[in-house]
Write a protein that holds these residues in place. Sequence first.
Motif, PDB file in Angstrom:
ATOM      1  N   GLN A 102       0.546  -1.389  -0.064  1.00  0.00           N
ATOM      2  CA  GLN A 102       0.238   0.255  -0.054  1.00  0.00           C
ATOM      3  C   GLN A 102       0.579   1.395   0.050  1.00  0.00           C
ATOM      4  OE1 GLN A 102      -3.305  -0.377  -0.756  1.00  0.00           O
ATOM      5  NE2 GLN A 102      -3.664  -2.175   0.745  1.00  0.00           N
ATOM      6  N   GLY A 103       0.846   2.494  -1.085  1.00  0.00           N
ATOM      7  CA  GLY A 103       1.393   3.157  -0.952  1.00  0.00           C
ATOM      8  C   GLY A 103       2.495   3.227  -1.382  1.00  0.00           C
ATOM      9  N   ARG A 104       2.423   1.763  -2.344  1.00  0.00           N
ATOM     10  CA  ARG A 104       3.816   2.414  -3.286  1.00  0.00           C
ATOM     11  C   ARG A 104       5.054   1.745  -2.194  1.00  0.00           C
ATOM     12  NH1 ARG A 104       4.537   2.323  -8.494  1.00  0.00           N
ATOM     13  NH2 ARG A 104       6.946   3.462  -8.182  1.00  0.00           N
ATOM     14  N   ARG A 105       4.682   1.362  -0.868  1.00  0.00           N
ATOM     15  CA  ARG A 105       6.308   0.856  -0.604  1.00  0.00           C
ATOM     16  C   ARG A 105       6.355  -0.958  -0.541  1.00  0.00           C
ATOM     17  NH1 ARG A 105       4.279   0.015   5.344  1.00  0.00           N
ATOM     18  NH2 ARG A 105       2.677  -0.746   5.032  1.00  0.00           N
ATOM     19  N   VAL A 106       7.716  -0.866  -0.557  1.00  0.00           N
ATOM     20  CA  VAL A 106       8.525  -2.602  -0.780  1.00  0.00           C
ATOM     21  C   VAL A 106       7.196  -3.706  -0.641  1.00  0.00           C
ATOM     22  CG1 VAL A 106       9.798  -3.727  -1.674  1.00  0.00           C
ATOM     23  CG2 VAL A 106      10.441  -1.298  -2.001  1.00  0.00           C
ATOM     24  N   ALA A 107       6.349  -4.341  -1.024  1.00  0.00           N
ATOM     25  CA  ALA A 107       5.974  -5.209  -0.493  1.00  0.00           C
ATOM     26  C   ALA A 107       6.705  -6.508  -0.309  1.00  0.00           C
ATOM     27  CB  ALA A 107       4.911  -5.641  -1.663  1.00  0.00           C
ATOM     28  N   THR A 108       6.444  -7.106   0.987  1.00  0.00           N
ATOM     29  CA  THR A 108       7.136  -8.057   1.133  1.00  0.00           C
ATOM     30  C   THR A 108       6.229  -9.537   1.268  1.00  0.00           C
ATOM     31  OG1 THR A 108       7.895  -7.639   3.468  1.00  0.00           O
ATOM     32  CG2 THR A 108       8.923  -6.906   1.982  1.00  0.00           C
ATOM     33  N   PHE A 109       7.065 -11.027   1.678  1.00  0.00           N
ATOM     34  CA  PHE A 109       6.049 -12.336   1.770  1.00  0.00           C
ATOM     35  C   PHE A 109       6.702 -13.077   2.766  1.00  0.00           C
ATOM     36  CE2 PHE A 109       6.202 -15.649  -1.596  1.00  0.00           C
ATOM     37  CZ  PHE A 109       6.938 -15.321  -2.063  1.00  0.00           C
ATOM     38  N   ILE A 110       6.175 -14.159   2.706  1.00  0.00           N
ATOM     39  CA  ILE A 110       7.420 -15.275   2.826  1.00  0.00           C
ATOM     40  C   ILE A 110       6.640 -16.967   2.967  1.00  0.00           C
ATOM     41  CG2 ILE A 110       6.680 -14.852   5.655  1.00  0.00           C
ATOM     42  CD1 ILE A 110      10.719 -16.447   4.147  1.00  0.00           C
ATOM     43  N   GLY A 111       7.664 -17.572   1.693  1.00  0.00           N
ATOM     44  CA  GLY A 111       6.720 -18.687   1.796  1.00  0.00           C
ATOM     45  C   GLY A 111       6.940 -20.014   2.623  1.00  0.00           C
ATOM     46  N   GLN A 126      11.450 -11.056  11.463  1.00  0.00           N
ATOM     47  CA  GLN A 126      11.480 -12.152  10.415  1.00  0.00           C
ATOM     48  C   GLN A 126      11.615 -12.062   9.196  1.00  0.00           C
ATOM     49  OE1 GLN A 126       9.745  -8.937  10.140  1.00  0.00           O
ATOM     50  NE2 GLN A 126       7.676  -9.359  10.314  1.00  0.00           N
ATOM     51  N   ARG A 127      12.211 -13.143   8.510  1.00  0.00           N
ATOM     52  CA  ARG A 127      12.450 -13.427   6.743  1.00  0.00           C
ATOM     53  C   ARG A 127      11.761 -13.265   6.443  1.00  0.00           C
ATOM     54  NH1 ARG A 127      18.054 -12.412   7.615  1.00  0.00           N
ATOM     55  NH2 ARG A 127      17.967 -12.790   5.531  1.00  0.00           N
ATOM     56  N   CYS A 128      12.072 -11.821   4.613  1.00  0.00           N
ATOM     57  CA  CYS A 128      10.704 -11.595   4.303  1.00  0.00           C
ATOM     58  C   CYS A 128      11.437 -11.819   2.644  1.00  0.00           C
ATOM     59  CB  CYS A 128       9.601 -10.969   4.183  1.00  0.00           C
ATOM     60  SG  CYS A 128      10.566  -9.495   4.655  1.00  0.00           S
ATOM     61  N   VAL A 129      10.193 -11.808   1.506  1.00  0.00           N
ATOM     62  CA  VAL A 129      10.947 -11.607   0.202  1.00  0.00           C
ATOM     63  C   VAL A 129      10.962  -9.939  -0.016  1.00  0.00           C
ATOM     64  CG1 VAL A 129      11.209 -12.901  -2.515  1.00  0.00           C
ATOM     65  CG2 VAL A 129      10.846 -13.794  -0.344  1.00  0.00           C
ATOM     66  N   ASN A 130      12.000  -9.609  -0.636  1.00  0.00           N
ATOM     67  CA  ASN A 130      11.741  -8.025  -1.568  1.00  0.00           C
ATOM     68  C   ASN A 130      11.168  -8.845  -2.679  1.00  0.00           C
ATOM     69  OD1 ASN A 130      11.585  -6.176  -3.220  1.00  0.00           O
ATOM     70  ND2 ASN A 130      13.673  -5.781  -2.427  1.00  0.00           N
ATOM     71  N   THR A 131       9.988  -8.418  -2.994  1.00  0.00           N
ATOM     72  CA  THR A 131       8.835  -8.468  -3.674  1.00  0.00           C
ATOM     73  C   THR A 131       8.712  -7.580  -5.381  1.00  0.00           C
ATOM     74  OG1 THR A 131       8.031 -10.694  -2.467  1.00  0.00           O
ATOM     75  CG2 THR A 131       6.532  -9.866  -4.765  1.00  0.00           C
ATOM     76  N   THR A 132       8.560  -6.540  -4.685  1.00  0.00           N
ATOM     77  CA  THR A 132       8.288  -5.569  -5.621  1.00  0.00           C
ATOM     78  C   THR A 132       9.483  -4.413  -5.868  1.00  0.00           C
ATOM     79  OG1 THR A 132       7.262  -4.320  -3.764  1.00  0.00           O
ATOM     80  CG2 THR A 132       5.656  -5.912  -5.778  1.00  0.00           C
ATOM     81  N   GLY A 133      10.781  -4.491  -5.196  1.00  0.00           N
ATOM     82  CA  GLY A 133      11.321  -3.259  -5.384  1.00  0.00           C
ATOM     83  C   GLY A 133      11.986  -2.624  -6.787  1.00  0.00           C
ATOM     84  N   GLY A 134      11.894  -4.119  -7.683  1.00  0.00           N
ATOM     85  CA  GLY A 134      12.822  -3.937  -9.099  1.00  0.00           C
ATOM     86  C   GLY A 134      11.154  -3.390  -9.856  1.00  0.00           C
TER      87      GLY A 134
END
Length: 412
Positions: A102-111, A126-134
Amino acid sequence: MADRYILTLDFGGAELKHVLFALGTGEILHEHPNPEGPFYRPDPAKSRCILDGHLEDVPRKDRVSRHLAVETTRILNEWGVAPGRIAGIGISVAGKVLCSGQGRRVATFIGAQTPPAFTVAGPYGQRCVNTTGGLLKQFPRIPILIGNDCNSTGDMQSLAYEALGTDPATTFFITIGQGFGGGGPNMDVDEVGHVKVFGVHPAVRLRCGCGDWNCAEAFASGTGFPKFARRLLLLYRTRPATLAAVSRYERLGGRLAADQDLKTMIRTSPLRTARPLDAVAIFRCASLGRPGGDAFARYLVRTAADMTGHVLASVANVHGLRVFGMGGGVARNNPRYVKMIHAAGNRLIGKANKLMPGGITVELSPLGALANDYGPASLVLKQHFRRHVPAWIRTMRQLAAKAKTPRGKTRT
Ligand SMILES: [Zn+2]
Protein backbone atom coordinates in the motif's frame (compact mmCIF):
# COMPACT_ATOMS: atom_id res chain seq x y z
CA MET A 1 -8.70 7.27 -24.20
CA ALA A 2 -5.90 4.92 -25.14
CA ASP A 3 -6.25 1.34 -23.91
CA ARG A 4 -5.02 0.71 -20.41
CA TYR A 5 -4.38 -2.59 -18.71
CA ILE A 6 -4.11 -4.39 -15.42
CA LEU A 7 -1.18 -6.77 -15.25
CA THR A 8 -1.15 -9.69 -12.84
CA LEU A 9 1.62 -12.02 -11.73
CA ASP A 10 0.77 -15.33 -10.12
CA PHE A 11 4.00 -15.96 -8.25
CA GLY A 12 4.13 -19.51 -6.89
CA GLY A 13 7.28 -21.28 -5.80
CA ALA A 14 7.39 -23.40 -8.93
CA GLU A 15 5.59 -21.24 -11.47
CA LEU A 16 5.25 -17.65 -12.55
CA LYS A 17 2.32 -16.58 -14.68
CA HIS A 18 1.73 -13.15 -16.22
CA VAL A 19 -1.77 -12.20 -17.39
CA LEU A 20 -2.80 -8.95 -19.08
CA PHE A 21 -6.39 -7.70 -18.66
CA ALA A 22 -8.25 -4.85 -20.35
CA LEU A 23 -8.81 -2.33 -17.54
CA GLY A 24 -12.29 -1.35 -18.68
CA THR A 25 -13.77 -4.83 -19.25
CA GLY A 26 -11.63 -7.45 -17.51
CA GLU A 27 -11.08 -9.36 -20.73
CA ILE A 28 -7.93 -11.47 -20.79
CA LEU A 29 -5.71 -10.17 -23.60
CA HIS A 30 -2.47 -12.08 -23.05
CA GLU A 31 -1.22 -14.90 -20.85
CA HIS A 32 2.31 -16.03 -20.23
CA PRO A 33 2.50 -19.11 -18.06
CA ASN A 34 5.97 -20.22 -17.04
CA PRO A 35 5.91 -23.55 -15.22
CA GLU A 36 9.50 -23.03 -14.12
CA GLY A 37 9.07 -20.36 -11.49
CA PRO A 38 11.87 -18.61 -9.62
CA PHE A 39 12.18 -21.31 -6.97
CA TYR A 40 11.67 -24.22 -9.37
CA ARG A 41 14.15 -26.98 -8.52
CA PRO A 42 15.14 -29.07 -11.50
CA ASP A 43 17.22 -31.25 -9.19
CA PRO A 44 15.78 -31.38 -5.66
CA ALA A 45 18.80 -33.36 -4.42
CA LYS A 46 21.04 -30.38 -5.10
CA SER A 47 18.36 -28.03 -3.73
CA ARG A 48 19.34 -25.48 -6.34
CA CYS A 49 16.57 -23.34 -7.76
CA ILE A 50 16.24 -21.37 -10.99
CA LEU A 51 17.34 -18.14 -9.35
CA ASP A 52 20.61 -19.70 -8.21
CA GLY A 53 21.74 -19.67 -11.81
CA HIS A 54 20.15 -16.38 -12.94
CA LEU A 55 21.21 -12.74 -12.53
CA GLU A 56 24.38 -13.80 -10.77
CA ASP A 57 25.67 -10.23 -10.46
CA VAL A 58 22.66 -9.42 -8.21
CA PRO A 59 22.84 -10.45 -4.51
CA ARG A 60 20.43 -13.32 -3.79
CA LYS A 61 18.33 -11.22 -1.41
CA ASP A 62 17.48 -8.80 -4.27
CA ARG A 63 17.23 -11.42 -6.98
CA VAL A 64 13.50 -12.16 -6.72
CA SER A 65 12.54 -8.53 -7.08
CA ARG A 66 14.98 -8.06 -9.97
CA HIS A 67 13.85 -11.27 -11.65
CA LEU A 68 10.18 -10.20 -11.53
CA ALA A 69 11.09 -6.81 -13.05
CA VAL A 70 13.28 -8.33 -15.78
CA GLU A 71 10.71 -11.01 -16.69
CA THR A 72 7.89 -8.46 -16.75
CA THR A 73 9.82 -6.17 -19.14
CA ARG A 74 10.66 -9.11 -21.38
CA ILE A 75 7.06 -10.37 -21.49
CA LEU A 76 5.51 -6.94 -22.12
CA ASN A 77 7.99 -6.57 -24.98
CA GLU A 78 7.00 -9.95 -26.35
CA TRP A 79 3.34 -8.89 -26.23
CA GLY A 80 4.14 -5.48 -27.75
CA VAL A 81 2.59 -3.63 -24.79
CA ALA A 82 4.12 -0.31 -23.69
CA PRO A 83 4.80 -0.20 -19.92
CA GLY A 84 3.10 3.21 -19.81
CA ARG A 85 -0.24 1.53 -20.60
CA ILE A 86 -0.20 -0.51 -17.38
CA ALA A 87 -2.58 1.06 -14.84
CA GLY A 88 -1.83 -1.27 -11.94
CA ILE A 89 -0.10 -4.53 -11.05
CA GLY A 90 -1.51 -7.21 -8.72
CA ILE A 91 0.69 -10.09 -7.61
CA SER A 92 -0.52 -13.22 -5.84
CA VAL A 93 2.04 -15.06 -3.74
CA ALA A 94 2.03 -18.50 -2.17
CA GLY A 95 2.75 -17.41 1.36
CA LYS A 96 2.11 -14.96 4.14
CA VAL A 97 2.11 -11.30 3.18
CA LEU A 98 4.08 -9.07 5.54
CA CYS A 99 3.64 -5.83 3.60
CA SER A 100 1.06 -5.63 0.81
CA GLY A 101 2.66 -2.61 -0.84
CA GLN A 102 0.00 0.00 0.00
CA GLY A 103 1.20 3.53 -0.71
CA ARG A 104 3.86 2.16 -3.08
CA ARG A 105 5.90 0.63 -0.29
CA VAL A 106 8.06 -2.38 -1.14
CA ALA A 107 5.82 -5.44 -0.75
CA THR A 108 7.16 -8.46 1.11
CA PHE A 109 6.02 -11.99 1.92
CA ILE A 110 7.36 -15.29 3.20
CA GLY A 111 6.46 -18.74 1.90
CA ALA A 112 6.89 -22.10 3.64
CA GLN A 113 9.17 -23.25 0.79
CA THR A 114 11.12 -20.01 0.28
CA PRO A 115 14.88 -20.67 0.28
CA PRO A 116 16.32 -18.49 3.11
CA ALA A 117 19.15 -17.14 0.91
CA PHE A 118 16.57 -15.15 -1.06
CA THR A 119 15.09 -13.38 1.96
CA VAL A 120 15.89 -10.18 3.83
CA ALA A 121 15.20 -9.26 7.47
CA GLY A 122 11.81 -7.55 7.94
CA PRO A 123 11.14 -4.71 10.39
CA TYR A 124 10.63 -7.13 13.30
CA GLY A 125 13.46 -9.45 12.35
CA GLN A 126 11.29 -11.99 10.52
CA ARG A 127 12.61 -13.22 7.15
CA CYS A 128 10.75 -12.04 4.04
CA VAL A 129 11.16 -11.76 0.28
CA ASN A 130 11.56 -8.32 -1.32
CA THR A 131 8.98 -8.76 -4.07
CA THR A 132 8.25 -5.44 -5.73
CA GLY A 133 11.42 -3.35 -5.28
CA GLY A 134 12.37 -3.80 -8.95
CA LEU A 135 8.86 -3.28 -10.35
CA LEU A 136 8.37 -0.06 -8.34
CA LYS A 137 11.43 1.44 -10.06
CA GLN A 138 10.28 0.27 -13.45
CA PHE A 139 6.70 1.52 -13.01
CA PRO A 140 7.18 4.78 -11.10
CA ARG A 141 3.56 5.89 -10.62
CA ILE A 142 1.08 3.01 -10.57
CA PRO A 143 -0.20 0.89 -7.64
CA ILE A 144 1.68 -2.41 -7.24
CA LEU A 145 0.12 -4.69 -4.62
CA ILE A 146 0.63 -8.25 -3.49
CA GLY A 147 -1.75 -10.63 -1.73
CA ASN A 148 -1.80 -14.23 -0.58
CA ASP A 149 -2.99 -16.29 -3.57
CA CYS A 150 -6.08 -17.70 -1.84
CA ASN A 151 -7.01 -14.35 -0.31
CA SER A 152 -6.71 -12.67 -3.71
CA THR A 153 -8.99 -15.27 -5.25
CA GLY A 154 -11.39 -15.02 -2.32
CA ASP A 155 -11.40 -11.27 -2.75
CA MET A 156 -12.29 -11.48 -6.45
CA GLN A 157 -14.86 -14.18 -5.73
CA SER A 158 -16.47 -11.87 -3.15
CA LEU A 159 -17.05 -9.29 -5.91
CA ALA A 160 -18.80 -11.96 -7.98
CA TYR A 161 -20.96 -12.94 -4.99
CA GLU A 162 -21.78 -9.28 -4.35
CA ALA A 163 -23.08 -9.05 -7.92
CA LEU A 164 -25.26 -12.08 -7.13
CA GLY A 165 -26.74 -10.31 -4.09
CA THR A 166 -24.67 -11.94 -1.32
CA ASP A 167 -22.92 -9.89 1.36
CA PRO A 168 -19.30 -10.15 0.14
CA ALA A 169 -17.87 -10.06 3.68
CA THR A 170 -19.58 -13.38 4.47
CA THR A 171 -18.05 -15.24 1.50
CA PHE A 172 -14.88 -17.29 1.43
CA PHE A 173 -12.88 -19.18 -1.19
CA ILE A 174 -11.69 -22.72 -0.48
CA THR A 175 -9.28 -24.54 -2.75
CA ILE A 176 -8.85 -28.28 -2.56
CA GLY A 177 -6.22 -29.30 -5.06
CA GLN A 178 -2.90 -30.80 -4.07
CA GLY A 179 -3.29 -28.80 -0.85
CA PHE A 180 -6.19 -27.38 1.12
CA GLY A 181 -6.29 -23.62 1.51
CA GLY A 182 -8.63 -20.72 1.52
CA GLY A 183 -8.99 -16.99 1.69
CA GLY A 184 -11.51 -14.22 1.67
CA PRO A 185 -11.94 -10.47 1.32
CA ASN A 186 -11.00 -9.97 4.96
CA MET A 187 -7.49 -11.22 4.10
CA ASP A 188 -7.33 -13.68 6.98
CA VAL A 189 -7.71 -17.42 7.76
CA ASP A 190 -5.70 -18.34 4.68
CA GLU A 191 -4.12 -21.30 6.51
CA VAL A 192 -7.51 -22.94 6.98
CA GLY A 193 -6.23 -26.34 5.79
CA HIS A 194 -4.03 -26.55 8.87
CA VAL A 195 -6.92 -26.59 11.32
CA LYS A 196 -6.51 -29.78 13.36
CA VAL A 197 -9.06 -32.54 13.08
CA PHE A 198 -9.98 -34.68 16.07
CA GLY A 199 -11.44 -38.13 16.58
CA VAL A 200 -8.57 -39.74 14.68
CA HIS A 201 -7.33 -43.10 16.00
CA PRO A 202 -3.65 -42.79 17.07
CA ALA A 203 -2.64 -45.45 14.51
CA VAL A 204 -4.02 -43.24 11.72
CA ARG A 205 -2.28 -40.05 12.87
CA LEU A 206 -0.91 -38.36 9.72
CA ARG A 207 1.91 -35.89 9.12
CA CYS A 208 0.97 -32.73 7.23
CA GLY A 209 3.17 -30.94 4.69
CA CYS A 210 3.52 -28.09 7.22
CA GLY A 211 5.43 -30.44 9.53
CA ASP A 212 2.64 -30.83 12.07
CA TRP A 213 0.21 -33.72 12.63
CA ASN A 214 -3.48 -34.27 11.86
CA CYS A 215 -4.18 -31.06 9.94
CA ALA A 216 -7.27 -31.33 7.72
CA GLU A 217 -4.94 -31.08 4.69
CA ALA A 218 -3.16 -34.30 5.77
CA PHE A 219 -6.40 -36.26 5.11
CA ALA A 220 -8.59 -34.18 2.83
CA SER A 221 -6.51 -32.86 -0.07
CA GLY A 222 -4.92 -34.15 -3.26
CA THR A 223 -1.86 -35.19 -1.25
CA GLY A 224 -3.88 -36.14 1.84
CA PHE A 225 -6.26 -38.69 0.29
CA PRO A 226 -3.53 -41.12 -0.84
CA LYS A 227 -1.63 -40.64 2.45
CA PHE A 228 -4.78 -41.57 4.38
CA ALA A 229 -5.43 -44.60 2.12
CA ARG A 230 -1.82 -45.79 2.29
CA ARG A 231 -1.80 -45.68 6.08
CA LEU A 232 -4.84 -47.96 6.29
CA LEU A 233 -3.42 -50.27 3.60
CA LEU A 234 -0.20 -50.51 5.61
CA LEU A 235 -2.13 -51.50 8.74
CA TYR A 236 -4.03 -54.09 6.66
CA ARG A 237 -0.77 -55.67 5.52
CA THR A 238 1.34 -55.40 8.67
CA ARG A 239 -0.83 -54.81 11.75
CA PRO A 240 -4.21 -56.57 11.41
CA ALA A 241 -4.97 -56.33 15.16
CA THR A 242 -4.48 -52.55 15.04
CA LEU A 243 -6.69 -52.32 11.96
CA ALA A 244 -9.40 -54.21 13.87
CA ALA A 245 -9.03 -51.70 16.72
CA VAL A 246 -9.37 -48.81 14.24
CA SER A 247 -12.54 -50.44 12.85
CA ARG A 248 -14.05 -50.67 16.36
CA TYR A 249 -13.08 -47.04 17.01
CA GLU A 250 -14.67 -45.91 13.74
CA ARG A 251 -17.89 -47.85 14.50
CA LEU A 252 -18.08 -46.18 17.92
CA GLY A 253 -17.56 -42.80 16.26
CA GLY A 254 -20.37 -43.54 13.81
CA ARG A 255 -18.03 -43.35 10.80
CA LEU A 256 -18.57 -47.05 10.02
CA ALA A 257 -21.92 -48.87 10.20
CA ALA A 258 -22.34 -51.62 12.81
CA ASP A 259 -21.78 -54.33 10.19
CA GLN A 260 -18.81 -52.69 8.43
CA ASP A 261 -15.17 -53.38 9.06
CA LEU A 262 -12.08 -52.01 7.37
CA LYS A 263 -10.40 -55.39 6.84
CA THR A 264 -13.27 -56.67 4.69
CA MET A 265 -13.59 -53.35 2.90
CA ILE A 266 -9.89 -53.25 2.03
CA ARG A 267 -9.74 -56.93 1.00
CA THR A 268 -12.29 -56.31 -1.76
CA SER A 269 -11.10 -52.82 -2.72
CA PRO A 270 -9.43 -52.15 -6.09
CA LEU A 271 -7.41 -49.46 -4.26
CA ARG A 272 -5.30 -52.25 -2.75
CA THR A 273 -3.55 -52.63 -6.12
CA ALA A 274 -4.25 -49.23 -7.73
CA ARG A 275 -1.18 -47.64 -9.37
CA PRO A 276 -0.83 -44.77 -8.97
CA LEU A 277 -2.81 -44.60 -5.77
CA ASP A 278 -3.83 -40.95 -5.92
CA ALA A 279 -6.90 -38.81 -5.28
CA VAL A 280 -8.09 -39.41 -8.86
CA ALA A 281 -8.06 -43.21 -8.33
CA ILE A 282 -9.82 -42.88 -4.97
CA PHE A 283 -12.65 -40.75 -6.39
CA ARG A 284 -12.93 -43.01 -9.44
CA CYS A 285 -13.36 -46.07 -7.18
CA ALA A 286 -15.76 -44.24 -4.85
CA SER A 287 -17.96 -43.55 -7.89
CA LEU A 288 -20.01 -40.99 -5.95
CA GLY A 289 -23.68 -40.76 -6.78
CA ARG A 290 -23.71 -44.06 -8.67
CA PRO A 291 -24.54 -47.50 -7.32
CA GLY A 292 -21.74 -49.98 -6.73
CA GLY A 293 -18.93 -47.70 -5.57
CA ASP A 294 -16.06 -49.24 -3.63
CA ALA A 295 -16.83 -49.20 0.12
CA PHE A 296 -13.24 -48.44 1.19
CA ALA A 297 -12.89 -45.52 -1.25
CA ARG A 298 -16.25 -44.20 -0.10
CA TYR A 299 -15.18 -44.43 3.54
CA LEU A 300 -12.06 -42.34 2.75
CA VAL A 301 -14.06 -39.73 0.84
CA ARG A 302 -16.85 -39.55 3.43
CA THR A 303 -14.38 -39.19 6.32
CA ALA A 304 -12.54 -36.40 4.48
CA ALA A 305 -15.85 -34.66 3.70
CA ASP A 306 -16.83 -34.84 7.38
CA MET A 307 -13.48 -33.38 8.44
CA THR A 308 -13.76 -30.59 5.87
CA GLY A 309 -17.36 -29.85 6.84
CA HIS A 310 -16.22 -29.57 10.46
CA VAL A 311 -13.45 -27.11 9.53
CA LEU A 312 -15.79 -24.95 7.42
CA ALA A 313 -18.58 -24.89 10.02
CA SER A 314 -16.06 -23.83 12.70
CA VAL A 315 -14.43 -21.16 10.54
CA ALA A 316 -17.90 -19.88 9.59
CA ASN A 317 -18.84 -19.56 13.24
CA VAL A 318 -15.66 -17.75 14.26
CA HIS A 319 -15.50 -15.38 11.28
CA GLY A 320 -19.17 -14.83 10.47
CA LEU A 321 -18.99 -16.58 7.09
CA ARG A 322 -22.00 -18.00 5.25
CA VAL A 323 -20.97 -18.96 1.74
CA PHE A 324 -17.97 -21.04 0.67
CA GLY A 325 -17.08 -21.08 -3.04
CA MET A 326 -14.82 -24.02 -3.82
CA GLY A 327 -12.05 -24.32 -6.38
CA GLY A 328 -9.01 -26.53 -6.96
CA GLY A 329 -8.87 -29.73 -9.00
CA VAL A 330 -10.26 -32.13 -6.38
CA ALA A 331 -13.32 -29.94 -5.79
CA ARG A 332 -13.92 -28.97 -9.42
CA ASN A 333 -13.64 -32.53 -10.72
CA ASN A 334 -15.91 -33.93 -8.00
CA PRO A 335 -18.99 -31.75 -7.52
CA ARG A 336 -20.60 -34.55 -5.48
CA TYR A 337 -17.79 -34.26 -2.97
CA VAL A 338 -18.59 -30.54 -2.60
CA LYS A 339 -22.22 -31.50 -1.88
CA MET A 340 -21.03 -33.98 0.78
CA ILE A 341 -18.99 -31.23 2.47
CA HIS A 342 -22.03 -28.95 2.37
CA ALA A 343 -24.14 -31.64 4.06
CA ALA A 344 -21.42 -32.49 6.61
CA GLY A 345 -20.96 -28.83 7.61
CA ASN A 346 -24.68 -28.26 8.01
CA ARG A 347 -25.13 -31.40 10.13
CA LEU A 348 -22.92 -29.67 12.70
CA ILE A 349 -24.95 -26.45 12.76
CA GLY A 350 -28.11 -26.97 14.78
CA LYS A 351 -31.49 -25.70 13.59
CA ALA A 352 -31.75 -23.65 16.81
CA ASN A 353 -28.40 -21.89 16.20
CA LYS A 354 -29.33 -18.20 16.36
CA LEU A 355 -25.93 -17.01 15.19
CA MET A 356 -26.06 -18.96 11.94
CA PRO A 357 -29.70 -19.26 10.92
CA GLY A 358 -29.90 -21.19 7.68
CA GLY A 359 -26.46 -22.76 8.17
CA ILE A 360 -23.74 -22.47 5.54
CA THR A 361 -23.63 -22.92 1.79
CA VAL A 362 -20.74 -24.89 0.30
CA GLU A 363 -20.73 -24.88 -3.51
CA LEU A 364 -18.41 -24.63 -6.50
CA SER A 365 -17.00 -21.12 -6.90
CA PRO A 366 -18.98 -18.89 -9.28
CA LEU A 367 -15.61 -18.01 -10.85
CA GLY A 368 -15.06 -21.64 -11.87
CA ALA A 369 -11.65 -22.40 -13.31
CA LEU A 370 -10.96 -18.67 -13.78
CA ALA A 371 -10.60 -18.11 -10.05
CA ASN A 372 -6.80 -18.25 -9.96
CA ASP A 373 -6.19 -16.03 -13.00
CA TYR A 374 -8.56 -13.30 -11.89
CA GLY A 375 -7.61 -13.35 -8.21
CA PRO A 376 -4.59 -11.04 -8.18
CA ALA A 377 -6.38 -8.43 -10.34
CA SER A 378 -8.81 -7.77 -7.49
CA LEU A 379 -5.95 -6.32 -5.42
CA VAL A 380 -5.71 -3.22 -7.61
CA LEU A 381 -9.20 -3.29 -9.13
CA LYS A 382 -11.13 -2.97 -5.88
CA GLN A 383 -9.06 -0.15 -4.42
CA HIS A 384 -8.17 1.89 -7.46
CA PHE A 385 -10.65 1.13 -10.24
CA ARG A 386 -13.88 0.31 -8.41
CA ARG A 387 -16.00 1.76 -11.22
CA HIS A 388 -14.90 -1.01 -13.58
CA VAL A 389 -15.93 -3.84 -11.24
CA PRO A 390 -19.43 -4.42 -12.75
CA ALA A 391 -17.97 -4.84 -16.25
CA TRP A 392 -15.33 -7.27 -14.93
CA ILE A 393 -18.00 -9.33 -13.16
CA ARG A 394 -20.03 -9.55 -16.37
CA THR A 395 -16.96 -10.75 -18.29
CA MET A 396 -16.03 -13.32 -15.63
CA ARG A 397 -19.54 -14.72 -15.44
CA GLN A 398 -19.74 -15.06 -19.22
CA LEU A 399 -16.38 -16.84 -19.29
CA ALA A 400 -17.25 -19.09 -16.33
CA ALA A 401 -20.51 -20.10 -18.00
CA LYS A 402 -18.68 -20.94 -21.22
CA ALA A 403 -15.77 -22.82 -19.68
CA LYS A 404 -16.04 -26.53 -19.19
CA THR A 405 -14.45 -27.96 -16.06
CA PRO A 406 -10.95 -29.02 -17.10
CA ARG A 407 -10.32 -32.51 -15.82
CA GLY A 408 -7.20 -33.66 -14.07
CA LYS A 409 -5.89 -30.16 -13.47
CA THR A 410 -5.02 -29.58 -9.85
CA ARG A 411 -3.49 -26.76 -8.00
CA THR A 412 -2.07 -26.53 -4.55
ZN1 LIG B 1 -0.56 -28.60 8.42
